[in-house]
Motif scaffolding. Sequence first.
Motif, PDB file in Angstrom:
ATOM      1  N   ILE A  42       0.830  -1.204   0.000  1.00 56.02           N
ATOM      2  CA  ILE A  42       0.000   0.000   0.000  1.00 56.02           C
ATOM      3  C   ILE A  42       0.866   1.255   0.000  1.00 56.02           C
ATOM      4  O   ILE A  42       0.563   2.227  -0.690  1.00 56.02           O
ATOM      5  CB  ILE A  42      -0.975  -0.014   1.194  1.00 56.02           C
ATOM      6  CG1 ILE A  42      -2.043  -1.071   0.930  1.00 56.02           C
ATOM      7  CG2 ILE A  42      -1.609   1.346   1.414  1.00 56.02           C
ATOM      8  CD1 ILE A  42      -3.033  -1.249   2.043  1.00 56.02           C
ATOM      9  N   MET A  43       1.962   1.251   0.754  1.00 49.39           N
ATOM     10  CA  MET A  43       2.839   2.424   0.798  1.00 49.39           C
ATOM     11  C   MET A  43       3.573   2.633  -0.528  1.00 49.39           C
ATOM     12  O   MET A  43       3.809   3.758  -0.945  1.00 49.39           O
ATOM     13  CB  MET A  43       3.854   2.299   1.939  1.00 49.39           C
ATOM     14  CG  MET A  43       3.223   2.395   3.293  1.00 49.39           C
ATOM     15  SD  MET A  43       2.403   3.988   3.484  1.00 49.39           S
ATOM     16  CE  MET A  43       1.733   3.812   5.095  1.00 49.39           C
ATOM     17  N   GLU A  44       3.924   1.539  -1.199  1.00 49.81           N
ATOM     18  CA  GLU A  44       4.660   1.646  -2.465  1.00 49.81           C
ATOM     19  C   GLU A  44       3.740   1.899  -3.655  1.00 49.81           C
ATOM     20  O   GLU A  44       4.105   2.620  -4.567  1.00 49.81           O
ATOM     21  CB  GLU A  44       5.483   0.377  -2.689  1.00 49.81           C
ATOM     22  CG  GLU A  44       6.630   0.238  -1.715  1.00 49.81           C
ATOM     23  CD  GLU A  44       7.382  -1.074  -1.860  1.00 49.81           C
ATOM     24  OE1 GLU A  44       6.979  -1.930  -2.687  1.00 49.81           O
ATOM     25  OE2 GLU A  44       8.367  -1.257  -1.123  1.00 49.81           O
ATOM     26  N   ASN A  45       2.568   1.302  -3.674  1.00 45.40           N
ATOM     27  CA  ASN A  45       1.620   1.430  -4.782  1.00 45.40           C
ATOM     28  C   ASN A  45       0.253   1.790  -4.231  1.00 45.40           C
ATOM     29  O   ASN A  45      -0.575   0.913  -4.001  1.00 45.40           O
ATOM     30  CB  ASN A  45       1.520   0.115  -5.580  1.00 45.40           C
ATOM     31  CG  ASN A  45       2.862  -0.338  -6.085  1.00 45.40           C
ATOM     32  OD1 ASN A  45       3.605   0.431  -6.650  1.00 45.40           O
ATOM     33  ND2 ASN A  45       3.181  -1.601  -5.860  1.00 45.40           N
ATOM     34  N   THR A  46       0.018   3.064  -4.028  1.00 44.37           N
ATOM     35  CA  THR A  46      -1.245   3.505  -3.438  1.00 44.37           C
ATOM     36  C   THR A  46      -2.406   3.178  -4.362  1.00 44.37           C
ATOM     37  O   THR A  46      -2.387   3.540  -5.534  1.00 44.37           O
ATOM     38  CB  THR A  46      -1.198   5.027  -3.180  1.00 44.37           C
ATOM     39  OG1 THR A  46      -0.067   5.306  -2.366  1.00 44.37           O
ATOM     40  CG2 THR A  46      -2.456   5.496  -2.476  1.00 44.37           C
ATOM     41  N   VAL A  76      -1.785  -1.821  11.257  1.00 48.41           N
ATOM     42  CA  VAL A  76      -1.481  -3.143  10.722  1.00 48.41           C
ATOM     43  C   VAL A  76      -0.078  -3.068  10.136  1.00 48.41           C
ATOM     44  O   VAL A  76       0.240  -2.155   9.377  1.00 48.41           O
ATOM     45  CB  VAL A  76      -2.501  -3.563   9.637  1.00 48.41           C
ATOM     46  CG1 VAL A  76      -2.084  -4.867   8.978  1.00 48.41           C
ATOM     47  CG2 VAL A  76      -3.883  -3.698  10.241  1.00 48.41           C
ATOM     48  N   THR A  77       0.774  -4.018  10.506  1.00 49.24           N
ATOM     49  CA  THR A  77       2.162  -4.004  10.066  1.00 49.24           C
ATOM     50  C   THR A  77       2.557  -5.326   9.420  1.00 49.24           C
ATOM     51  O   THR A  77       1.975  -6.362   9.706  1.00 49.24           O
ATOM     52  CB  THR A  77       3.111  -3.690  11.244  1.00 49.24           C
ATOM     53  OG1 THR A  77       4.447  -3.597  10.747  1.00 49.24           O
ATOM     54  CG2 THR A  77       3.043  -4.754  12.322  1.00 49.24           C
ATOM     55  N   ASP A  78       3.553  -5.247   8.550  1.00 49.42           N
ATOM     56  CA  ASP A  78       4.182  -6.447   8.001  1.00 49.42           C
ATOM     57  C   ASP A  78       5.643  -6.491   8.434  1.00 49.42           C
ATOM     58  O   ASP A  78       6.457  -7.140   7.807  1.00 49.42           O
ATOM     59  CB  ASP A  78       4.040  -6.508   6.477  1.00 49.42           C
ATOM     60  CG  ASP A  78       4.702  -5.337   5.769  1.00 49.42           C
ATOM     61  OD1 ASP A  78       5.296  -4.466   6.439  1.00 49.42           O
ATOM     62  OD2 ASP A  78       4.626  -5.287   4.520  1.00 49.42           O
ATOM     63  N   THR A  79       5.983  -5.795   9.501  1.00 49.66           N
ATOM     64  CA  THR A  79       7.303  -5.618  10.108  1.00 49.66           C
ATOM     65  C   THR A  79       8.212  -4.688   9.318  1.00 49.66           C
ATOM     66  O   THR A  79       9.303  -4.392   9.764  1.00 49.66           O
ATOM     67  CB  THR A  79       8.049  -6.946  10.389  1.00 49.66           C
ATOM     68  OG1 THR A  79       8.477  -7.523   9.171  1.00 49.66           O
ATOM     69  CG2 THR A  79       7.188  -7.921  11.182  1.00 49.66           C
ATOM     70  N   VAL A  80       7.772  -4.225   8.154  1.00 49.52           N
ATOM     71  CA  VAL A  80       8.544  -3.262   7.376  1.00 49.52           C
ATOM     72  C   VAL A  80       7.834  -1.912   7.384  1.00 49.52           C
ATOM     73  O   VAL A  80       8.429  -0.885   7.688  1.00 49.52           O
ATOM     74  CB  VAL A  80       8.755  -3.762   5.921  1.00 49.52           C
ATOM     75  CG1 VAL A  80       9.475  -2.728   5.090  1.00 49.52           C
ATOM     76  CG2 VAL A  80       9.507  -5.076   5.915  1.00 49.52           C
ATOM     77  N   GLN A  81       6.571  -1.904   7.046  1.00 47.63           N
ATOM     78  CA  GLN A  81       5.733  -0.707   7.035  1.00 47.63           C
ATOM     79  C   GLN A  81       4.506  -0.972   7.891  1.00 47.63           C
ATOM     80  O   GLN A  81       4.193  -2.124   8.196  1.00 47.63           O
ATOM     81  CB  GLN A  81       5.276  -0.372   5.604  1.00 47.63           C
ATOM     82  CG  GLN A  81       6.380  -0.014   4.650  1.00 47.63           C
ATOM     83  CD  GLN A  81       6.889   1.401   4.866  1.00 47.63           C
ATOM     84  OE1 GLN A  81       6.230   2.233   5.476  1.00 47.63           O
ATOM     85  NE2 GLN A  81       8.083   1.669   4.372  1.00 47.63           N
ATOM     86  N   SER A  82       3.811   0.098   8.249  1.00 46.14           N
ATOM     87  CA  SER A  82       2.539  -0.079   8.943  1.00 46.14           C
ATOM     88  C   SER A  82       1.540   0.943   8.409  1.00 46.14           C
ATOM     89  O   SER A  82       1.920   2.009   7.929  1.00 46.14           O
ATOM     90  CB  SER A  82       2.701   0.057  10.452  1.00 46.14           C
ATOM     91  OG  SER A  82       3.100   1.354  10.804  1.00 46.14           O
TER      92      SER A  82
END
Length: 156
Positions: A42-46, A76-82
Amino acid sequence: MTRKGKRLLSIGGMFAVVALAAGLVLTAMSDSVAYFNSPTDIMENTPGPGQRIRLGGMVETGSVVRDQGETVTFRVTDTVQSVPVTYTGILPNLFREGQGVVAEGTLGPDRLFLADTVLAKHDENYMPKEVVDDLKARGLWDDESSRPMATEGAGT
């Protein structure tokens, strides 16, 4: 036309009808599919405004804030972004910090995820398969414990 030719023609016709039916079903279902996205995706491809998506990952520890009503805000996190999420409604009984979760909804212009559905699996070790695959690809998954490796906070 011979008997063999008629038989081949009827078999070919049946295959054509089955292929047409499968095509119609897949076309009808494609409009209702909500694809899975990790917070990093989501952060990379909005996604586009109003596009319905699924967000999956772990509920970040220390991020759950409950309002006086039924509104809950968490990350919600994937340990890299939230990604910050807001949800109004009754959460599943198994929803808690550090738990795997899938939220369905839309991403607002301020990058706040507006969830209308929050899902939690009955298994306490649940994490969406896509998140596990993503963590394994990044080298952040511990195969021995079947849990994410400990990291110092996720990026925002």
